[in-house]
Design a protein around this motif. Structure first.
Motif, PDB file in Angstrom:
ATOM      1  N   GLY A  15       0.827  -1.207   0.000  1.00 29.27           N
ATOM      2  CA  GLY A  15       0.000   0.000   0.000  1.00 29.27           C
ATOM      3  C   GLY A  15       0.861   1.258   0.000  1.00 29.27           C
ATOM      4  N   ALA A  16       0.272   2.367  -0.356  1.00 29.92           N
ATOM      5  CA  ALA A  16       0.995   3.630  -0.490  1.00 29.92           C
ATOM      6  C   ALA A  16       1.676   4.058   0.808  1.00 29.92           C
ATOM      7  CB  ALA A  16       0.051   4.728  -0.984  1.00 29.92           C
ATOM      8  N   SER A  17       0.962   3.998   1.922  1.00 24.19           N
ATOM      9  CA  SER A  17       1.567   4.445   3.186  1.00 24.19           C
ATOM     10  C   SER A  17       2.687   3.496   3.617  1.00 24.19           C
ATOM     11  CB  SER A  17       0.510   4.558   4.287  1.00 24.19           C
ATOM     12  OG  SER A  17      -0.126   3.308   4.507  1.00 24.19           O
ATOM     13  N   ARG A  18       2.522   2.206   3.358  1.00 23.63           N
ATOM     14  CA  ARG A  18       3.561   1.227   3.706  1.00 23.63           C
ATOM     15  C   ARG A  18       4.785   1.431   2.800  1.00 23.63           C
ATOM     16  NH1 ARG A  18       2.964  -1.453   7.847  1.00 23.63           N
ATOM     17  NH2 ARG A  18       1.160  -2.625   7.225  1.00 23.63           N
ATOM     18  N   LEU A  19       4.541   1.710   1.520  1.00 25.57           N
ATOM     19  CA  LEU A  19       5.650   1.961   0.594  1.00 25.57           C
ATOM     20  C   LEU A  19       6.419   3.212   1.010  1.00 25.57           C
ATOM     21  CD1 LEU A  19       7.031   0.847  -1.941  1.00 25.57           C
ATOM     22  CD2 LEU A  19       5.596   2.403  -3.281  1.00 25.57           C
ATOM     23  N   GLN A  20       5.702   4.229   1.477  1.00 22.33           N
ATOM     24  CA  GLN A  20       6.351   5.449   1.972  1.00 22.33           C
ATOM     25  C   GLN A  20       7.243   5.112   3.165  1.00 22.33           C
ATOM     26  OE1 GLN A  20       6.433   8.662   0.825  1.00 22.33           O
ATOM     27  NE2 GLN A  20       7.835   9.124   2.500  1.00 22.33           N
ATOM     28  N   LYS A  21       6.762   4.300   4.078  1.00 21.36           N
ATOM     29  CA  LYS A  21       7.533   3.902   5.260  1.00 21.36           C
ATOM     30  C   LYS A  21       8.767   3.094   4.852  1.00 21.36           C
ATOM     31  CE  LYS A  21       8.303   3.443   9.662  1.00 21.36           C
ATOM     32  NZ  LYS A  21       8.864   4.541  10.406  1.00 21.36           N
ATOM     33  N   ILE A  22       8.587   2.161   3.920  1.00 16.82           N
ATOM     34  CA  ILE A  22       9.723   1.372   3.425  1.00 16.82           C
ATOM     35  C   ILE A  22      10.767   2.300   2.799  1.00 16.82           C
ATOM     36  CG2 ILE A  22      10.437  -0.337   1.695  1.00 16.82           C
ATOM     37  CD1 ILE A  22       7.695  -1.731   2.183  1.00 16.82           C
ATOM     38  N   ALA A  23      10.314   3.263   2.020  1.00 10.90           N
ATOM     39  CA  ALA A  23      11.223   4.218   1.387  1.00 10.90           C
ATOM     40  C   ALA A  23      12.010   4.994   2.444  1.00 10.90           C
ATOM     41  CB  ALA A  23      10.444   5.172   0.486  1.00 10.90           C
ATOM     42  N   GLU A  24      11.349   5.413   3.505  1.00 10.43           N
ATOM     43  CA  GLU A  24      12.034   6.139   4.585  1.00 10.43           C
ATOM     44  C   GLU A  24      13.089   5.261   5.248  1.00 10.43           C
ATOM     45  OE1 GLU A  24       9.007   7.504   7.293  1.00 10.43           O
ATOM     46  OE2 GLU A  24       8.098   8.803   5.783  1.00 10.43           O
ATOM     47  N   VAL A  25      12.717   4.026   5.564  1.00 13.42           N
ATOM     48  CA  VAL A  25      13.640   3.106   6.237  1.00 13.42           C
ATOM     49  C   VAL A  25      14.838   2.795   5.341  1.00 13.42           C
ATOM     50  CG1 VAL A  25      13.893   0.740   7.118  1.00 13.42           C
ATOM     51  CG2 VAL A  25      11.894   2.116   7.762  1.00 13.42           C
ATOM     52  N   LEU A  26      14.592   2.625   4.046  1.00 15.13           N
ATOM     53  CA  LEU A  26      15.665   2.274   3.116  1.00 15.13           C
ATOM     54  C   LEU A  26      16.349   3.504   2.509  1.00 15.13           C
ATOM     55  CD1 LEU A  26      14.042  -0.792   1.291  1.00 15.13           C
ATOM     56  CD2 LEU A  26      15.600  -0.782   3.266  1.00 15.13           C
ATOM     57  N   ALA A  27      15.947   4.690   2.962  1.00 18.30           N
ATOM     58  CA  ALA A  27      16.578   5.966   2.587  1.00 18.30           C
ATOM     59  C   ALA A  27      16.584   6.216   1.079  1.00 18.30           C
ATOM     60  CB  ALA A  27      17.998   6.039   3.155  1.00 18.30           C
ATOM     61  N   VAL A  28      15.419   6.021   0.464  1.00 18.17           N
ATOM     62  CA  VAL A  28      15.241   6.332  -0.953  1.00 18.17           C
ATOM     63  C   VAL A  28      13.884   6.999  -1.125  1.00 18.17           C
ATOM     64  CG1 VAL A  28      16.699   4.473  -1.882  1.00 18.17           C
ATOM     65  CG2 VAL A  28      14.283   4.027  -1.437  1.00 18.17           C
ATOM     66  N   PRO A  29      13.689   7.745  -2.211  1.00 17.78           N
ATOM     67  CA  PRO A  29      12.345   8.286  -2.458  1.00 17.78           C
ATOM     68  C   PRO A  29      11.426   7.157  -2.927  1.00 17.78           C
ATOM     69  CG  PRO A  29      13.827   8.846  -4.267  1.00 17.78           C
ATOM     70  CD  PRO A  29      14.664   8.187  -3.208  1.00 17.78           C
ATOM     71  N   PRO A  30      10.127   7.268  -2.702  1.00 13.65           N
ATOM     72  CA  PRO A  30       9.203   6.218  -3.148  1.00 13.65           C
ATOM     73  C   PRO A  30       9.314   5.924  -4.650  1.00 13.65           C
ATOM     74  CG  PRO A  30       8.078   7.699  -1.652  1.00 13.65           C
ATOM     75  CD  PRO A  30       9.429   8.307  -1.932  1.00 13.65           C
ATOM     76  N   SER A  31       9.669   6.921  -5.428  1.00  9.74           N
ATOM     77  CA  SER A  31       9.797   6.723  -6.879  1.00  9.74           C
ATOM     78  C   SER A  31      10.890   5.717  -7.231  1.00  9.74           C
ATOM     79  CB  SER A  31      10.073   8.053  -7.575  1.00  9.74           C
ATOM     80  OG  SER A  31      11.301   8.604  -7.115  1.00  9.74           O
ATOM     81  N   PHE A  32      11.841   5.501  -6.330  1.00  7.67           N
ATOM     82  CA  PHE A  32      12.915   4.530  -6.562  1.00  7.67           C
ATOM     83  C   PHE A  32      12.348   3.156  -6.909  1.00  7.67           C
ATOM     84  CE2 PHE A  32      15.325   0.974  -4.786  1.00  7.67           C
ATOM     85  CZ  PHE A  32      16.545   1.115  -5.420  1.00  7.67           C
ATOM     86  N   PHE A  33      11.246   2.794  -6.290  1.00  6.20           N
ATOM     87  CA  PHE A  33      10.684   1.456  -6.471  1.00  6.20           C
ATOM     88  C   PHE A  33       9.986   1.273  -7.815  1.00  6.20           C
ATOM     89  CE2 PHE A  33      10.680   2.282  -1.844  1.00  6.20           C
ATOM     90  CZ  PHE A  33      11.678   1.388  -1.511  1.00  6.20           C
ATOM     91  N   PHE A  34       9.819   2.372  -8.563  1.00  5.43           N
ATOM     92  CA  PHE A  34       9.151   2.307  -9.859  1.00  5.43           C
ATOM     93  C   PHE A  34      10.084   2.623 -11.017  1.00  5.43           C
ATOM     94  CE2 PHE A  34       5.944   3.195  -6.689  1.00  5.43           C
ATOM     95  CZ  PHE A  34       4.974   2.266  -7.006  1.00  5.43           C
ATOM     96  N   GLN A  35      11.326   2.892 -10.763  1.00  7.81           N
ATOM     97  CA  GLN A  35      12.251   3.307 -11.816  1.00  7.81           C
ATOM     98  C   GLN A  35      12.827   2.120 -12.559  1.00  7.81           C
ATOM     99  OE1 GLN A  35      15.035   5.606  -9.552  1.00  7.81           O
ATOM    100  NE2 GLN A  35      13.853   7.463  -9.766  1.00  7.81           N
ATOM    101  N   GLN A  36      12.648   2.126 -13.880  1.00  9.13           N
ATOM    102  CA  GLN A  36      13.294   1.129 -14.729  1.00  9.13           C
ATOM    103  C   GLN A  36      14.634   1.687 -15.180  1.00  9.13           C
ATOM    104  OE1 GLN A  36       9.924   0.562 -17.356  1.00  9.13           O
ATOM    105  NE2 GLN A  36       9.823  -1.561 -16.709  1.00  9.13           N
ATOM    106  N   ASP A  37      14.672   2.933 -15.464  1.00  6.19           N
ATOM    107  CA  ASP A  37      15.913   3.660 -15.680  1.00  6.19           C
ATOM    108  C   ASP A  37      15.631   5.106 -15.328  1.00  6.19           C
ATOM    109  OD1 ASP A  37      14.998   5.191 -17.917  1.00  6.19           O
ATOM    110  OD2 ASP A  37      15.630   3.643 -19.307  1.00  6.19           O
TER     111      ASP A  37
END
Length: 153
Positions: free
Chosen positions: A53-75
């Motif tokens: 979910g969006a809020s969980r992805l935001q939390k994962i991004a914070e913990v892993l120190a990346v922006p949420p967009s990192f998880f959708f980037q192919q390049d």
């Protein structure tokens, strides 16, 4: 589409979570504790079996120190698309490298280099080594093996 089959985008996002987690040296348990789920849930996220979910992805991004967009980037230039994401056809050499023991070790060591000049020199060294290997491969003359056979006869 089978309702139980994971969605290609969920698989891709999960693989990016896994790649980043491994790059940082986090266990599934550590990530799970920091985002408030079980490690089994993290396993399901990483395999794409459960959607994040969006809020969980935001939390994962914070913990892993990346922006949420990192998880959708192919390049760097394109947003995520379904094109080429079918598991049987998809091969990501960078992802495969980062999942390897050597790839993780190299990336961890490189991230510890804080001086931009030293980073550039390391990159130049690796590129030079790769080019030398390519030249060596091209220098191998297939006719030389025939010559060797002729000398023995």
């Amino acid at each position: 589409m089978n309702a139980k089959a994971p969605n290609a985008i969920d698989i891709y996002v999960g693989s990016r979570v896994r790649m980043r987690r491994l790059l940082l040296g986090f266990s599934q348990e550590r990530l799970a504790d920091q985002i408030g789920v079980t490690f089994q849930q993290v396993q399901k996220y990483e395999k794409g079996m459960n959607r994040i979910g969006a809020s969980r992805l935001q939390k994962i991004a914070e913990v892993l120190a990346v922006p949420p967009s990192f998880f959708f980037q192919q390049d760097a230039a394109q947003p995520l698309s379904l094109e080429g994401l079918e598991p049987s056809e998809n091969f990501d050499p960078v992802g495969e490298f980062l999942r390897s023991k050597e790839g993780l070790a190299l990336n961890r060591a490189f991230l510890k280099i804080t001086d931009p000049t030293v980073r550039e020199k390391v990159l130049s060294l690796v590129k030079a080594m790769a080019q030398a290997g390519e030249r060596r491969d091209l220098d191998v003359d297939p006719a030389s093996s025939e010559t060797g056979a002729t000398l023995e006869a």
